[in-house]
Design a protein around this motif. Sequence first.
Motif, mmCIF file in Angstrom:
data_model
loop_
_atom_site.group_PDB
_atom_site.id
_atom_site.type_symbol
_atom_site.label_atom_id
_atom_site.label_comp_id
_atom_site.label_asym_id
_atom_site.label_seq_id
_atom_site.Cartn_x
_atom_site.Cartn_y
_atom_site.Cartn_z
ATOM 1 N N HIS A 6 -12.831 47.934 8.660
ATOM 2 C CA HIS A 6 -11.480 46.619 9.322
ATOM 3 C C HIS A 6 -12.270 46.247 11.021
ATOM 4 O O HIS A 6 -12.332 45.405 10.843
ATOM 5 C CB HIS A 6 -10.386 47.985 9.634
ATOM 6 C CG HIS A 6 -9.692 48.297 8.272
ATOM 7 N ND1 HIS A 6 -8.911 47.115 8.214
ATOM 8 C CD2 HIS A 6 -9.704 49.449 7.673
ATOM 9 C CE1 HIS A 6 -8.115 48.031 7.597
ATOM 10 N NE2 HIS A 6 -8.291 48.573 7.266
ATOM 11 N N ILE A 7 -13.523 47.066 11.081
ATOM 12 C CA ILE A 7 -13.624 46.448 12.341
ATOM 13 C C ILE A 7 -14.748 45.476 11.772
ATOM 14 O O ILE A 7 -14.807 44.814 12.488
ATOM 15 C CB ILE A 7 -14.425 47.644 12.626
ATOM 16 C CG1 ILE A 7 -14.154 48.512 13.337
ATOM 17 C CG2 ILE A 7 -16.270 47.370 14.020
ATOM 18 C CD1 ILE A 7 -14.643 49.509 13.554
ATOM 19 N N ALA A 33 -16.178 40.101 11.648
ATOM 20 C CA ALA A 33 -16.411 39.004 11.560
ATOM 21 C C ALA A 33 -15.213 37.257 11.412
ATOM 22 O O ALA A 33 -15.651 36.280 11.775
ATOM 23 C CB ALA A 33 -16.902 38.847 10.050
ATOM 24 N N LYS A 34 -14.031 37.927 11.927
ATOM 25 C CA LYS A 34 -12.825 37.150 12.064
ATOM 26 C C LYS A 34 -13.315 36.096 12.830
ATOM 27 O O LYS A 34 -12.856 35.342 13.306
ATOM 28 C CB LYS A 34 -11.427 37.362 11.672
ATOM 29 C CG LYS A 34 -10.601 36.739 11.138
ATOM 30 C CD LYS A 34 -8.877 37.393 11.275
ATOM 31 C CE LYS A 34 -8.225 37.027 10.094
ATOM 32 N NZ LYS A 34 -8.661 35.967 8.932
ATOM 33 N N CYS A 35 -13.213 36.793 14.522
ATOM 34 C CA CYS A 35 -13.307 36.274 15.914
ATOM 35 C C CYS A 35 -14.673 36.319 15.927
ATOM 36 O O CYS A 35 -14.625 34.930 16.778
ATOM 37 C CB CYS A 35 -13.647 37.879 16.368
ATOM 38 S SG CYS A 35 -12.282 38.757 16.392
ATOM 39 N N GLN A 36 -15.765 35.741 14.951
ATOM 40 C CA GLN A 36 -17.085 35.250 15.031
ATOM 41 C C GLN A 36 -16.895 33.505 14.243
ATOM 42 O O GLN A 36 -17.644 32.986 14.548
ATOM 43 C CB GLN A 36 -18.271 35.761 14.907
ATOM 44 C CG GLN A 36 -18.591 37.110 15.964
ATOM 45 C CD GLN A 36 -19.535 37.795 15.662
ATOM 46 O OE1 GLN A 36 -20.411 37.469 14.199
ATOM 47 N NE2 GLN A 36 -19.826 39.321 15.718
ATOM 48 N N ILE A 62 -10.253 33.188 11.970
ATOM 49 C CA ILE A 62 -9.487 33.025 13.119
ATOM 50 C C ILE A 62 -7.700 32.911 12.727
ATOM 51 O O ILE A 62 -7.009 34.397 12.646
ATOM 52 C CB ILE A 62 -9.409 32.760 14.650
ATOM 53 C CG1 ILE A 62 -10.996 33.199 15.367
ATOM 54 C CG2 ILE A 62 -8.807 33.856 15.098
ATOM 55 C CD1 ILE A 62 -11.231 32.920 16.199
ATOM 56 N N LEU A 63 -7.498 31.999 12.227
ATOM 57 C CA LEU A 63 -6.198 31.943 12.867
ATOM 58 C C LEU A 63 -5.492 31.823 10.921
ATOM 59 O O LEU A 63 -4.110 32.396 10.474
ATOM 60 C CB LEU A 63 -5.221 31.081 13.292
ATOM 61 C CG LEU A 63 -5.906 30.679 14.047
ATOM 62 C CD1 LEU A 63 -4.783 29.266 14.409
ATOM 63 C CD2 LEU A 63 -4.908 31.970 14.937
ATOM 64 N N ASP A 66 -1.361 39.349 8.892
ATOM 65 C CA ASP A 66 -1.523 39.914 8.092
ATOM 66 C C ASP A 66 -2.671 41.449 8.279
ATOM 67 O O ASP A 66 -2.113 41.962 7.777
ATOM 68 C CB ASP A 66 -1.710 39.367 6.221
ATOM 69 C CG ASP A 66 -0.572 39.223 6.010
ATOM 70 O OD1 ASP A 66 0.623 39.066 6.639
ATOM 71 O OD2 ASP A 66 -0.840 38.163 5.176
ATOM 72 N N THR A 67 -3.728 40.442 8.771
ATOM 73 C CA THR A 67 -5.003 41.137 9.257
ATOM 74 C C THR A 67 -4.823 42.293 10.445
ATOM 75 O O THR A 67 -5.063 43.666 10.732
ATOM 76 C CB THR A 67 -6.150 40.525 9.552
ATOM 77 O OG1 THR A 67 -6.007 39.252 9.003
ATOM 78 C CG2 THR A 67 -7.192 41.014 10.424
#
Length: 462
Positions: free
Chosen positions: A227-228, A233-236, A242-243, A248-249
Amino acid sequence: MASGSSIKNMREIATCPICMNLMTHPMSIRCGHSFCQSCIMVFSKMLSQRQAGMKMFNCPLCRAPCSIQSLRNNRELKNVIEVIKMDQEMLCEDHGEKLHLFCEDEGQLICWRCERSEHQGHATVLVEDVLQGYKEKLQKAVANLNQLQEECMNQMMFVTMQKTDWRKEINIKRQEIKSDFRNLRNFLHEEEKSYIWKLEKEEEQMLERMRSSETSLEQKSNELKSHILELEAKCQGSVQTILQDVKDTLVRSSAVKLEDPVNFSLEIQTMCNVSELYFDVKKTLRRYQVNVTLDPSTAHPDLLLSEDQRQVILVSTKENLEASPRRFTPFPCVLGCEGFTSGRYYFEVGVGEGTDWDLGVCLENVQRGTDMNLNPEFGFWTIRLQKENDYVALTSPTFTYLNEKLLVVGVFLDYEAGLVCFYNMTTGSHILTFPKASFSDTLLPFFQLYPHSPLSLPPPDE
């Protein structure tokens, strides 16, 4: 500007098969497949740990063998990803318009045409108005998961310490029990082994529970790491990364919980009061005493049995006995009626002032002819009196000599433990224990007589 379909095809090519996001620092392996650098490094590390440190691993897609050394930067794919990011930025795959709106109801990036069609009537806002808020929520989720991961690692360390402390306590208790039993006689030594077995069983059961908890925590740790990695990866990633499916994430990350740590009790349940066990050996043995009588169908023709089948003597005149495959013919032997197939048994044999005899136990299917051999290799566990005061144990390959005057011999059998023990019941002392055996058939009391050496079987109540 690239079309929506071409961007979609390029994105599929540039998507990491492990994390299913656009590759970050794309790396190719020997078979030609590409992955994110971090994804393939974590994957290869996990496999090498499971395979005892081997530096080889199998491709996640085609299973081809690869090595860490075969990893190469895929610059061409990196350029494609940059093009995708530039061309796809703020573009709708369906309409080719900029994705400058965010649908709060569906949690998706949309264009103005989407807003007027399938998202008509939904709550929509400008991307720049919600971007910072959701990014902060993602960062908070990462912080929460990092905290759970830290707690999980602390619990794993706690369980590891408990395992170490438990083994120390078990070893201390084991040494105490062994020390207490060291001065006991041979029969009580078997009691010691029984307690040690129970203690080790308790140890293994507790360690199994601890290992189960450890495995569960390890699985939870891997889940948290996954999850981390996904959230980081999503934040970067880009705005779209990101959106896209951010709600759901967040729901999935917030659903991850860490159960309360298991507090194992390190109190040993197996207790042994040696002083209570250290009492009269005769009393201990007679707890297992059985009523043994002689079997006439096995008696040699020269043997005369009493009416109650508890006494036998060797006579000079042969009796006219019915022929039987169970009967001993070359040697003056007889078996007991009672067979033993499991458990513990004890019986006594009065040998009096006899000068020659053999007694003990044997397998039901032993040889009864001229090739009969009275040692454990052939199914006999016996001791012998020869030449008046010469006692021997018929062990293989050599005899073991004894030094006690015997009037009443006690025979103890522990079928499961594979033990046959002999005792001098006049003094209550241990004579001999045969080396441990593995019984697989019925055992019967065995007796062989010689002139002037009658044998008797006293009832259990005497």
